[in-house]
Design an enzyme around this catalytic site. Sequence first.
Site, short mmCIF file in Angstrom:
data_model
loop_
_atom_site.label_atom_id
_atom_site.label_comp_id
_atom_site.label_asym_id
_atom_site.label_seq_id
_atom_site.Cartn_x
_atom_site.Cartn_y
_atom_site.Cartn_z
N ASP A 29 1.22 -1.33 0.16
CA ASP A 29 -0.16 0.07 -0.33
C ASP A 29 1.06 1.54 0.30
O ASP A 29 1.77 1.42 0.69
CB ASP A 29 -0.79 -0.06 1.69
CG ASP A 29 -2.23 1.23 1.15
OD1 ASP A 29 -3.38 0.53 0.76
OD2 ASP A 29 -2.14 1.93 1.37
N HIS A 98 -10.24 -5.71 -3.54
CA HIS A 98 -9.84 -5.65 -2.74
C HIS A 98 -8.92 -6.06 -1.38
O HIS A 98 -10.20 -5.29 -0.88
CB HIS A 98 -7.82 -3.99 -2.74
CG HIS A 98 -8.46 -2.80 -2.24
ND1 HIS A 98 -9.73 -2.16 -3.87
CD2 HIS A 98 -8.46 -2.35 -1.49
CE1 HIS A 98 -9.82 -1.18 -2.75
NE2 HIS A 98 -9.34 -0.95 -1.49
P1 5GP Z 1 -10.04 1.09 -0.15
O1 5GP Z 1 -10.03 3.31 0.63
O2 5GP Z 1 -10.45 1.36 -1.19
O3 5GP Z 1 -10.44 0.37 1.28
O4 5GP Z 1 -8.33 0.53 0.05
C1 5GP Z 1 -7.10 1.87 -1.18
C2 5GP Z 1 -5.95 1.81 -0.58
O5 5GP Z 1 -5.11 1.70 -2.07
C3 5GP Z 1 -5.46 2.39 0.04
O6 5GP Z 1 -4.80 2.01 1.45
C4 5GP Z 1 -4.87 3.52 -0.03
O7 5GP Z 1 -3.36 4.16 0.46
C5 5GP Z 1 -3.64 2.35 -1.49
N1 5GP Z 1 -4.05 3.14 -2.94
C6 5GP Z 1 -4.63 3.92 -3.28
N2 5GP Z 1 -3.69 4.66 -4.38
C7 5GP Z 1 -2.44 3.74 -4.95
C8 5GP Z 1 -1.64 3.87 -5.11
O8 5GP Z 1 -1.15 4.61 -6.85
N3 5GP Z 1 -0.29 2.37 -5.37
C9 5GP Z 1 -0.70 2.12 -4.20
N4 5GP Z 1 0.58 0.61 -3.97
N5 5GP Z 1 -1.63 2.42 -3.36
C10 5GP Z 1 -2.73 2.50 -3.43
#
Ligand code: 5GP
Length: 112
Positions: A29, A98
């Site tokens: 992440d 995810h």
């Molecule tokens: P959600 O909030 O949808 O459950 O999690 C999305 C996750 O994706 C977040 O923890 C965020 O830090 C991660 N994330 C967002 N954009 C990117 C990116 O471009 N690269 C990586 N490696 N992680 C990302």
Amino acid sequence: MDCLFCKIIAGEIPSEKLYEDELVYVFKDINPEAPVHFLVIPKEHINSTDELDEAHKELVGHVFLVAKKVAHDEGLTNGYRIVNNCKEDGGQTVNHLHFHVLGGRSMQWPPG
Ligand code: 5GP
Ligand code: ZN
């Protein structure tokens, strides 16, 4: 499709890959919330847990076995947390299914 995680899978956006096979892609992440924080994503674009159906049963089982394997590879011998945020109330910000795997510190409960 204009999807951030599909672009990461395709290598169009760089990521720190930890594991990959024909079904899933695993990467760190970008904004870690714990000493170890990685994401396990299916290569198939699925918007969220809410779009899962019978055809995805094996895939989801595979996701969890890969999560466990990479958690061990990353040294999480004392446990870890697997999180899936689903849609708006679940706090989902990227609309490609995810599973977060977090570890390396003691986790709190309940979540916010
Ligand atoms: P959600 O909030 O949808 O459950 O999690 C999305 C996750 O994706 C977040 O923890 C965020 O830090 C991660 N994330 C967002 N954009 C990117 C990116 O471009 N690269 C990586 N490696 N992680 C990302
Ligand atoms: Zn996608």
